[in-house]
Design an enzyme around this catalytic site. Structure first.
Site, PDB file in Angstrom:
ATOM      1  N   LYS A  36      -6.986  11.607  -3.529  1.00 13.96           N
ATOM      2  CA  LYS A  36      -7.389  10.337  -4.137  1.00 13.96           C
ATOM      3  C   LYS A  36      -8.040  10.607  -5.494  1.00 13.96           C
ATOM      4  O   LYS A  36      -9.158  11.094  -5.564  1.00 13.96           O
ATOM      5  CB  LYS A  36      -8.346   9.577  -3.227  1.00 13.96           C
ATOM      6  CG  LYS A  36      -8.391   8.101  -3.609  1.00 13.96           C
ATOM      7  CD  LYS A  36      -8.996   7.254  -2.538  1.00 13.96           C
ATOM      8  CE  LYS A  36      -8.589   5.809  -2.716  1.00 13.96           C
ATOM      9  NZ  LYS A  36      -9.284   4.905  -1.829  1.00 13.96           N
TER      10      LYS A  36
ATOM     11  N   GLU B 223      -4.961  -3.137   4.300  1.00 14.72           N
ATOM     12  CA  GLU B 223      -4.591  -3.784   5.570  1.00 14.72           C
ATOM     13  C   GLU B 223      -5.729  -4.634   6.149  1.00 14.72           C
ATOM     14  O   GLU B 223      -5.532  -5.401   7.071  1.00 14.72           O
ATOM     15  CB  GLU B 223      -4.174  -2.735   6.616  1.00 14.72           C
ATOM     16  CG  GLU B 223      -2.842  -2.056   6.346  1.00 14.72           C
ATOM     17  CD  GLU B 223      -2.955  -0.840   5.441  1.00 14.72           C
ATOM     18  OE1 GLU B 223      -3.960  -0.733   4.701  1.00 14.72           O
ATOM     19  OE2 GLU B 223      -2.053   0.001   5.466  1.00 14.72           O
TER      20      GLU B 223
ATOM     21  N   TRP C 280      -3.954   6.927  -5.090  1.00 19.31           N
ATOM     22  CA  TRP C 280      -3.422   7.985  -4.234  1.00 19.31           C
ATOM     23  C   TRP C 280      -2.401   8.874  -4.928  1.00 19.31           C
ATOM     24  O   TRP C 280      -1.568   8.391  -5.674  1.00 19.31           O
ATOM     25  CB  TRP C 280      -2.726   7.365  -3.028  1.00 19.31           C
ATOM     26  CG  TRP C 280      -3.605   6.615  -2.103  1.00 19.31           C
ATOM     27  CD1 TRP C 280      -3.599   5.271  -1.890  1.00 19.31           C
ATOM     28  CD2 TRP C 280      -4.613   7.150  -1.258  1.00 19.31           C
ATOM     29  NE1 TRP C 280      -4.540   4.953  -0.960  1.00 19.31           N
ATOM     30  CE2 TRP C 280      -5.186   6.079  -0.554  1.00 19.31           C
ATOM     31  CE3 TRP C 280      -5.098   8.441  -1.027  1.00 19.31           C
ATOM     32  CZ2 TRP C 280      -6.206   6.253   0.360  1.00 19.31           C
ATOM     33  CZ3 TRP C 280      -6.114   8.610  -0.106  1.00 19.31           C
ATOM     34  CH2 TRP C 280      -6.657   7.525   0.574  1.00 19.31           C
TER      35      TRP C 280
ATOM     36  N   THR D  28       0.854  -1.179   0.000  1.00 20.86           N
ATOM     37  CA  THR D  28       0.000   0.000   0.000  1.00 20.86           C
ATOM     38  C   THR D  28       0.891   1.230   0.000  1.00 20.86           C
ATOM     39  O   THR D  28       1.908   1.265   0.688  1.00 20.86           O
ATOM     40  CB  THR D  28      -0.964  -0.006   1.206  1.00 20.86           C
ATOM     41  OG1 THR D  28      -1.629   1.240   1.263  1.00 20.86           O
ATOM     42  CG2 THR D  28      -0.263  -0.264   2.522  1.00 20.86           C
TER      43      THR D  28
HETATM   44  P1  AMP Z   1      -6.477   1.415   0.017  1.00 20.28           P
HETATM   45  O1  AMP Z   1      -5.710   0.648   1.020  1.00 20.28           O
HETATM   46  O2  AMP Z   1      -5.686   1.885  -1.143  1.00 20.28           O
HETATM   47  O3  AMP Z   1      -7.709   0.698  -0.398  1.00 20.28           O
HETATM   48  O4  AMP Z   1      -6.979   2.756   0.706  1.00 20.28           O
HETATM   49  C1  AMP Z   1      -7.720   2.728   1.881  1.00 20.28           C
HETATM   50  C2  AMP Z   1      -8.221   4.099   2.203  1.00 20.28           C
HETATM   51  O5  AMP Z   1      -9.168   4.544   1.217  1.00 20.28           O
HETATM   52  C3  AMP Z   1      -8.985   4.164   3.511  1.00 20.28           C
HETATM   53  O6  AMP Z   1      -8.114   4.272   4.612  1.00 20.28           O
HETATM   54  C4  AMP Z   1      -9.832   5.405   3.301  1.00 20.28           C
HETATM   55  O7  AMP Z   1      -9.101   6.593   3.573  1.00 20.28           O
HETATM   56  C5  AMP Z   1     -10.151   5.365   1.828  1.00 20.28           C
HETATM   57  N1  AMP Z   1     -11.473   4.751   1.629  1.00 20.28           N
HETATM   58  C6  AMP Z   1     -11.742   3.486   1.283  1.00 20.28           C
HETATM   59  N2  AMP Z   1     -13.068   3.299   1.173  1.00 20.28           N
HETATM   60  C7  AMP Z   1     -13.651   4.485   1.467  1.00 20.28           C
HETATM   61  C8  AMP Z   1     -15.011   4.941   1.537  1.00 20.28           C
HETATM   62  N3  AMP Z   1     -16.023   4.152   1.248  1.00 20.28           N
HETATM   63  N4  AMP Z   1     -15.218   6.213   1.896  1.00 20.28           N
HETATM   64  C9  AMP Z   1     -14.199   7.040   2.182  1.00 20.28           C
HETATM   65  N5  AMP Z   1     -12.902   6.688   2.121  1.00 20.28           N
HETATM   66  C10 AMP Z   1     -12.634   5.413   1.774  1.00 20.28           C
END
Ligand code: AMP
Length: 550
Positions: free
Chosen positions: A442, A331, A447, A185
């Site tokens: 995002k 995670e 990211w 990540t």
């Molecule tokens: P990733 O590990 O790349 O999937 O990123 C995870 C992060 O995406 C989380 O810690 C959130 O900050 C953001 N995220 C994932 N799902 C949502 C959602 N439904 N609403 C808002 N933020 C989200």
């Protein structure tokens, strides 16, 4: 006193064996990288998975070895998931959209021995292979006789590799806590962090993925189109959950644009789909332009970022598609919450219900969640108190792979994982992720680091201070806006700053606009106040719709 149930390890090979025997006739349809459609069944997939497992053995892949994949959402990638993990090795799904130096870092950190890659990234890997010395062999995911000309070392055609093998395989039994997959990540600056999943966690999470309250909403009657990359958090678990329930899979390959997704939804009579809001912005635009319908689609699972109320409403009122929102993280193996409505919320008037659907919902069984203040004190579930969201559970990462510093920063003294998200919980049991504690941007589900952008902008001699912030964007949810204080007397242009950035960052990272100001707001401790900047530019009008070149 010990109980008397059988002590069988939970291994991912159970899933693919089950699907072959009990859902053998169910189809897996792929829009291939080659452009054509490919159809076969779970029974066919099983045979090829066995061939692949035999091939891995012949290649000398040992238990615990990391095998990299750089591949789209396709039947071949599905076979790789099961053959690599099931044979005791570790599938390392690489996100090819990362910067080259990040990709090099994760390949070297993981010590990938072999890499399987789609033709899309052959040229890119040719340029990087010298910096990735652990990779002994590159297997190109292409048909026999269709190998591209390549300088990749020891390059082999995937279909030739499979053709030479037997289509049965004796799946080994081993400890269920053995590693099955590795996913990095890159949410923050610094090096990407590896999450190393166990077979046990993966199988448990996959079983959870088949429950009727899980956001994937699948069963043996479902036709599922995961509009999700299989290099992002296991394609949101769809490749592991669907074979358990015998769900027909429709895999979109490299083309996740609105027109192709709409075509697949219609032609394959898809009932459930899943993806980040950016995909649905594109889909809804396409439908509006063409007057298309979503006749068979019942549920759209949206996650990765929060969907807007307007998006939820358009799906429901114009296309009769119910939106199920979910929040998750690398995670957490995939989803952590589900927006499946409780009875009391289902019966609310539409406008109220949409507000409930816009929250991240409630924790899935298997997760414990808490919101705490900066001292770690739990905050009340009153819908007002916003705190750091911590999680624990049997399929939540317990540490980062060979990265003590990142582990120490992310886990509290009791072993709970700090998600980095800020959230409140309503008295009605609804979690609302209100902000990221960091200031990441995002864009289209991927990211962008604001700090990296700032640092590179500061490389321009006439930039005195720089702040990159996320501003809402009609297509990509968020795009970076770069705010710059020039040096006194300097005559600086946006193009000049962009040229400096272009030397360092991917095209889709480039800020869509750069504004010059006299002063940037600061906090009491002298740091740039991103919050104030975001407020100031909240209604910013983008000069044009960005083309990130994606
Ligand atoms: P990733 O590990 O790349 O999937 O990123 C995870 C992060 O995406 C989380 O810690 C959130 O900050 C953001 N995220 C994932 N799902 C949502 C959602 N439904 N609403 C808002 N933020 C989200």
């Amino acid at each position: 006193m010990q109980g008397l149930t059988m002590d069988m390890p939970l291994l991912t090979s159970m899933i693919v064996k089950h699907a072959a025997v009990w859902h053998g006739d169910v189809e897996i349809v792929t829009h291939r990288v080659e452009g054509d459609m490919h159809r076969y069944t779970y029974a066919d997939a099983y045979k090829r998975t066995c061939r692949l497992a035999n091939a891995l053995k012949r290649l000398g892949i040992q238990p615990g070895d990391r095998v990299g994949t750089m591949a789209w959402t396709t039947y071949r990638h599905l076979e790789l998931y099961y053959a690599i993990g099931g044979s005791g090795a570790v599938i390392h799904t690489i996100n090819p959209r990362l910067f080259h130096d990040q990709i090099e870092y994760i390949i070297n950190h993981a010590k990938d021995r072999v890499m399987f890659l789609d033709t899309t990234w052959v040229e890119m890997m040719e340029g990087m292979q010298d910096k990735c010395p652990t990779i002994e062999k590159f297997i190109i995911l292409c048909d026999s006789g269709k190998m591209p000309e390549t300088t990749l070392r020891n390059a082999v055609c995937f279909e030739d590799l499979l053709a030479a093998e037997d289509d049965s395989f004796d799946w080994p039994e081993f400890d269920e806590k053995t590693a099955v997959a590795l996913c990095y990540t890159s949410g923050t600056t610094g090096n990407p962090k590896g999450v190393l999943y166990t077979h046990r966690g993966m199988v448990l999470h996959a079983i959870a993925g088949t429950s009727s309250d899980h956001p994937l909403c699948i069963s043996s009657r479902t036709v599922l189109l995961p509009a999700v990359s299989m290099f992002h958090v296991h394609g949101w678990m769809a490749p592991y959950a669907a074979p358990i329930s015998g769900t027909k899979l429709v895999l979109p390959g490299p083309n996740m644009h609105g027109d192709n997704i709409c075509r697949l939804l219609e032609e394959e009579k898809v009932t459930v789909t899943a993806g980040v809001p950016t995909i649905w912005i594109d889909v809804l635009q396409h439908l509006k332009k063409t007057g298309g319908r979503l006749d068979t689609l019942e549920i759209c699972n949206i996650g990765g970022s929060a969907p807007s109320i307007a998006m939820i409403k358009t799906f429901e009122e114009e296309y009769d598609v119910h939106v199920v929102h979910a929040w998750g993280m690398t995670e957490l193996s995939a989803a952590g919450t589900t927006g499946r409505l409780r009875k009391r919320h289902q019966d609310l008037p539409a406008a109220e219900r949409y507000k409930v659907q816009q929250t991240q919902g409630r924790p899935l069984f298997g997760f414990e969640m808490k919101i705490v203040d900066l001292d770690g004190t739990p905050l009340p579930h009153d819908g007002e108190a916003v705190g750091q969201l911590y999680v624990r559970g049997p399929w939540v990462a317990s540490a980062y792979f060979e990265d003590d510093a990142a582990t120490d920063a992310a886990f509290d003294a009791d072993g709970w994982f700090g998600t980095g998200d800020m959230a409140s919980v309503s008295s009605d049991g609804l979690i609302r992720v209100s902000d990221r504690s960091k200031d990441l941007i995002k864009s289209g589900g991927e990211w962008i680091s604001s700090i990296d952008l700032e640092n590179y902008a500061l490389a321009h001699p006439d930039v005195m201070e720089a702040a990159a912030i996320a501003v809402k964007h009609p297509k990509w949810e968020e795009r970076p806006l770069l705010v710059i204080v020039p040096r006194e007397g300097a005559e600086i242009t946006a193009d000049a700053v962009r040229a400096v950035l272009a030397d360092h960052v991917a095209k889709w990272w480039l800020p869509d606009d750069i504004v010059f100001v006299e002063e940037i707001p600061h906090t009491a401790t002298g740091k740039i106040s991103k919050k104030d900047l975001r407020d100031r530019f909240a209604e910013y009008d983008w000069p044009e719709i960005a083309d990130t070149g994606d």
